[in-house]
Design a protein around this motif. Structure first.
Motif, PDB file in Angstrom:
ATOM      1  N   ASN A  37     -44.178 -14.505 -41.154  1.00  0.00           N
ATOM      2  CA  ASN A  37     -44.238 -15.892 -40.681  1.00  0.00           C
ATOM      3  C   ASN A  37     -43.287 -16.057 -39.498  1.00  0.00           C
ATOM      4  O   ASN A  37     -42.068 -15.978 -39.657  1.00  0.00           O
ATOM      5  CB  ASN A  37     -43.835 -16.850 -41.806  1.00  0.00           C
ATOM      6  N   PRO A  38     -43.808 -16.323 -38.276  1.00  0.00           N
ATOM      7  CA  PRO A  38     -42.936 -16.399 -37.095  1.00  0.00           C
ATOM      8  C   PRO A  38     -41.978 -17.571 -37.127  1.00  0.00           C
ATOM      9  O   PRO A  38     -40.937 -17.549 -36.477  1.00  0.00           O
ATOM     10  CB  PRO A  38     -43.932 -16.531 -35.937  1.00  0.00           C
ATOM     11  N   LEU A  39     -42.297 -18.608 -37.901  1.00  0.00           N
ATOM     12  CA  LEU A  39     -41.424 -19.779 -37.976  1.00  0.00           C
ATOM     13  C   LEU A  39     -40.172 -19.500 -38.805  1.00  0.00           C
ATOM     14  O   LEU A  39     -39.194 -20.240 -38.721  1.00  0.00           O
ATOM     15  CB  LEU A  39     -42.184 -20.975 -38.556  1.00  0.00           C
ATOM     16  N   LEU A  40     -40.212 -18.438 -39.617  1.00  0.00           N
ATOM     17  CA  LEU A  40     -39.047 -18.060 -40.412  1.00  0.00           C
ATOM     18  C   LEU A  40     -38.300 -16.911 -39.746  1.00  0.00           C
ATOM     19  O   LEU A  40     -37.761 -16.035 -40.414  1.00  0.00           O
ATOM     20  CB  LEU A  40     -39.487 -17.667 -41.831  1.00  0.00           C
ATOM     21  N   ASN A  41     -38.263 -16.947 -38.443  1.00  0.00           N
ATOM     22  CA  ASN A  41     -37.559 -15.912 -37.690  1.00  0.00           C
ATOM     23  C   ASN A  41     -36.065 -15.965 -38.020  1.00  0.00           C
ATOM     24  O   ASN A  41     -35.429 -17.012 -37.828  1.00  0.00           O
ATOM     25  CB  ASN A  41     -37.771 -16.148 -36.192  1.00  0.00           C
ATOM     26  N   PRO A  42     -35.483 -14.875 -38.519  1.00  0.00           N
ATOM     27  CA  PRO A  42     -34.067 -14.911 -38.926  1.00  0.00           C
ATOM     28  C   PRO A  42     -33.108 -15.180 -37.771  1.00  0.00           C
ATOM     29  O   PRO A  42     -32.042 -15.761 -37.967  1.00  0.00           O
ATOM     30  CB  PRO A  42     -33.837 -13.517 -39.526  1.00  0.00           C
ATOM     31  N   ILE A  43     -33.471 -14.768 -36.559  1.00  0.00           N
ATOM     32  CA  ILE A  43     -32.604 -15.024 -35.405  1.00  0.00           C
ATOM     33  C   ILE A  43     -32.543 -16.516 -35.119  1.00  0.00           C
ATOM     34  O   ILE A  43     -31.465 -17.081 -34.886  1.00  0.00           O
ATOM     35  CB  ILE A  43     -33.105 -14.253 -34.173  1.00  0.00           C
ATOM     36  N   LEU A  44     -33.694 -17.179 -35.153  1.00  0.00           N
ATOM     37  CA  LEU A  44     -33.746 -18.621 -34.914  1.00  0.00           C
ATOM     38  C   LEU A  44     -32.944 -19.364 -35.978  1.00  0.00           C
ATOM     39  O   LEU A  44     -32.136 -20.248 -35.661  1.00  0.00           O
ATOM     40  CB  LEU A  44     -35.202 -19.101 -34.927  1.00  0.00           C
ATOM     41  N   PHE A  45     -33.139 -18.980 -37.223  1.00  0.00           N
ATOM     42  CA  PHE A  45     -32.425 -19.639 -38.323  1.00  0.00           C
ATOM     43  C   PHE A  45     -30.921 -19.443 -38.178  1.00  0.00           C
ATOM     44  O   PHE A  45     -30.139 -20.380 -38.369  1.00  0.00           O
ATOM     45  CB  PHE A  45     -32.904 -19.074 -39.666  1.00  0.00           C
ATOM     46  N   SER A  46     -30.497 -18.235 -37.820  1.00  0.00           N
ATOM     47  CA  SER A  46     -29.070 -17.945 -37.686  1.00  0.00           C
ATOM     48  C   SER A  46     -28.441 -18.754 -36.564  1.00  0.00           C
ATOM     49  O   SER A  46     -27.332 -19.285 -36.711  1.00  0.00           O
ATOM     50  CB  SER A  46     -28.865 -16.450 -37.424  1.00  0.00           C
ATOM     51  N   ILE A  47     -29.135 -18.850 -35.437  1.00  0.00           N
ATOM     52  CA  ILE A  47     -28.618 -19.622 -34.304  1.00  0.00           C
ATOM     53  C   ILE A  47     -28.422 -21.081 -34.690  1.00  0.00           C
ATOM     54  O   ILE A  47     -27.369 -21.681 -34.429  1.00  0.00           O
ATOM     55  CB  ILE A  47     -29.567 -19.513 -33.096  1.00  0.00           C
ATOM     56  N   VAL A  48     -29.444 -21.653 -35.306  1.00  0.00           N
ATOM     57  CA  VAL A  48     -29.378 -23.071 -35.692  1.00  0.00           C
ATOM     58  C   VAL A  48     -28.272 -23.296 -36.715  1.00  0.00           C
ATOM     59  O   VAL A  48     -27.493 -24.259 -36.606  1.00  0.00           O
ATOM     60  CB  VAL A  48     -30.737 -23.532 -36.252  1.00  0.00           C
ATOM     61  N   ALA A  49     -28.179 -22.414 -37.711  1.00  0.00           N
ATOM     62  CA  ALA A  49     -27.189 -22.587 -38.779  1.00  0.00           C
ATOM     63  C   ALA A  49     -25.761 -22.480 -38.242  1.00  0.00           C
ATOM     64  O   ALA A  49     -24.908 -23.329 -38.529  1.00  0.00           O
ATOM     65  CB  ALA A  49     -27.417 -21.537 -39.872  1.00  0.00           C
ATOM     66  N   ILE A  50     -25.498 -21.465 -37.437  1.00  0.00           N
ATOM     67  CA  ILE A  50     -24.139 -21.274 -36.919  1.00  0.00           C
ATOM     68  C   ILE A  50     -23.771 -22.382 -35.940  1.00  0.00           C
ATOM     69  O   ILE A  50     -22.648 -22.906 -35.962  1.00  0.00           O
ATOM     70  CB  ILE A  50     -24.007 -19.886 -36.244  1.00  0.00           C
ATOM     71  N   ALA A  51     -24.706 -22.760 -35.060  1.00  0.00           N
ATOM     72  CA  ALA A  51     -24.439 -23.840 -34.107  1.00  0.00           C
ATOM     73  C   ALA A  51     -24.147 -25.140 -34.835  1.00  0.00           C
ATOM     74  O   ALA A  51     -23.258 -25.907 -34.438  1.00  0.00           O
ATOM     75  CB  ALA A  51     -25.627 -24.005 -33.166  1.00  0.00           C
ATOM     76  N   THR A  52     -24.876 -25.408 -35.918  1.00  0.00           N
ATOM     77  CA  THR A  52     -24.665 -26.627 -36.694  1.00  0.00           C
ATOM     78  C   THR A  52     -23.270 -26.640 -37.322  1.00  0.00           C
ATOM     79  O   THR A  52     -22.561 -27.647 -37.279  1.00  0.00           O
ATOM     80  CB  THR A  52     -25.728 -26.760 -37.798  1.00  0.00           C
ATOM     81  N   VAL A  53     -22.885 -25.508 -37.903  1.00  0.00           N
ATOM     82  CA  VAL A  53     -21.557 -25.408 -38.523  1.00  0.00           C
ATOM     83  C   VAL A  53     -20.457 -25.630 -37.494  1.00  0.00           C
ATOM     84  O   VAL A  53     -19.490 -26.367 -37.729  1.00  0.00           O
ATOM     85  CB  VAL A  53     -21.388 -24.042 -39.214  1.00  0.00           C
ATOM     86  N   LEU A  54     -20.578 -25.004 -36.335  1.00  0.00           N
ATOM     87  CA  LEU A  54     -19.565 -25.140 -35.292  1.00  0.00           C
ATOM     88  C   LEU A  54     -19.459 -26.583 -34.787  1.00  0.00           C
ATOM     89  O   LEU A  54     -18.356 -27.095 -34.566  1.00  0.00           O
ATOM     90  CB  LEU A  54     -19.871 -24.200 -34.122  1.00  0.00           C
ATOM     91  N   CYS A  55     -20.616 -27.233 -34.629  1.00  0.00           N
ATOM     92  CA  CYS A  55     -20.611 -28.625 -34.145  1.00  0.00           C
ATOM     93  C   CYS A  55     -20.013 -29.571 -35.179  1.00  0.00           C
ATOM     94  O   CYS A  55     -19.184 -30.423 -34.855  1.00  0.00           O
ATOM     95  CB  CYS A  55     -22.034 -29.058 -33.783  1.00  0.00           C
ATOM     96  N   VAL A  56     -20.440 -29.427 -36.428  1.00  0.00           N
ATOM     97  CA  VAL A  56     -19.951 -30.320 -37.484  1.00  0.00           C
ATOM     98  C   VAL A  56     -18.460 -30.126 -37.731  1.00  0.00           C
ATOM     99  O   VAL A  56     -17.703 -31.082 -37.912  1.00  0.00           O
ATOM    100  CB  VAL A  56     -20.747 -30.079 -38.791  1.00  0.00           C
ATOM    101  N   ALA A  57     -18.019 -28.865 -37.711  1.00  0.00           N
ATOM    102  CA  ALA A  57     -16.609 -28.570 -37.974  1.00  0.00           C
ATOM    103  C   ALA A  57     -15.725 -28.728 -36.740  1.00  0.00           C
ATOM    104  O   ALA A  57     -14.498 -28.644 -36.837  1.00  0.00           O
ATOM    105  CB  ALA A  57     -16.474 -27.151 -38.523  1.00  0.00           C
ATOM    106  N   GLY A  58     -16.341 -28.942 -35.580  1.00  0.00           N
ATOM    107  CA  GLY A  58     -15.566 -29.102 -34.354  1.00  0.00           C
ATOM    108  C   GLY A  58     -14.871 -27.814 -33.926  1.00  0.00           C
ATOM    109  O   GLY A  58     -13.785 -27.850 -33.354  1.00  0.00           O
TER     110      GLY A  58
END
Length: 232
Positions: A37-58
């Motif tokens: 499933n191309p929508l479950l691309n692990p690279i895309l998920f990792s980018i979004v997850a890490i970027a979200t953590v960095l933004c929320v945690a400042g």
């Protein structure tokens, strides 16, 4: 024991190294729920997850990269390792040499030319145009090209990642819709347009696709650095 380990990690760059590895394992596990499933691309998920953590945690990116740079270092050996399947399939590459060179020239000219054309059409500044032009090459090369053209390497890096991620997502359904079954052609196309991220996706689909994707990624980096000056 566990509390002591957490205190150590929280006060050292290893926190972000460990965090990146945990996110990647979670991403590959999620992708395994629906293989292909191309929508479950692990690279895309990792980018979004890490970027979200960095933004929320400042958390500043520089602080994150202090730990994650150990993974970044492995990009070099990983790229060199692409030469192993090339050596093993050298006869297959030789038999497709002329079509590969024609596709390389057409793809590189289209990638750079179309980007410059639409960027100017929408009135982007020369700095932005220079930053976007090498978007289909691997990040290190694209940033060097951008810097040499007075572009913004940071913007280039972001666009390169976006290009690769989009390519990795759409390549399989697009190739299937176009009824292209030759994995050498599929792989070369995604490597030419989506560099390393696309190559990772190609290897997950078929070894031959990954091989030709890696070849396209390397050759396109060289050719783009030469032809980009024709447009700028």
């Amino acid at each position: 024991m566990t509390d002591g380990l957490w205190v150590y990690l929280a006060t050292s760059p290893l926190l972000w190294l460990a965090g990146t590895l945990v996110v990647w394992l979670a991403a590959t596990g999620l992708a395994g729920l629906s293989p292909g499933n191309p929508l479950l691309n692990p690279i895309l998920f990792s980018i979004v997850a890490i970027a979200t953590v960095l933004c929320v945690a400042g958390i500043d990116y520089a602080a994150y990269f202090e730990g994650a740079q150990f993974i970044h270092f492995l990009l070099g050996p990983a790229t060199v390792a692409l030469g192993i399947p090339l050596y093993e399939k050298l006869s297959l590459v030789k038999s497709n040499l002329l079509p590969l060179l024609a596709a390389l020239l057409a793809g590189s000219l289209t990638a750079v030319g179309s980007t410059v054309f639409f960027s100017r059409l929408f009135g982007f500044s020369p700095e932005v145009v220079a930053s976007l032009a090498p978007k289909s090459t691997t990040a290190a090369v694209a940033m060097a090209i951008s810097s040499g053209l007075a572009g913004d390497p940071a913007l280039t890096a972001a666009v390169v990642v976006l290009t690769g991620t989009c390519g990795a997502i759409v390549v399989t359904p697009m190739m299937n819709a176009m009824r292209i079954r030759d994995y050498s052609a599929r792989g070369f196309a995604v490597g030419l347009a989506s560099h390393g991220i696309g190559t990772a996706r190609a290897y997950s689909v078929d070894p031959v696709a990954g091989l030709f994707s890696g070849i396209a990624m390397g050759l396109n980096a060289v050719l783009t650095s030469l032809i980009v000056h024709l447009f700028l």
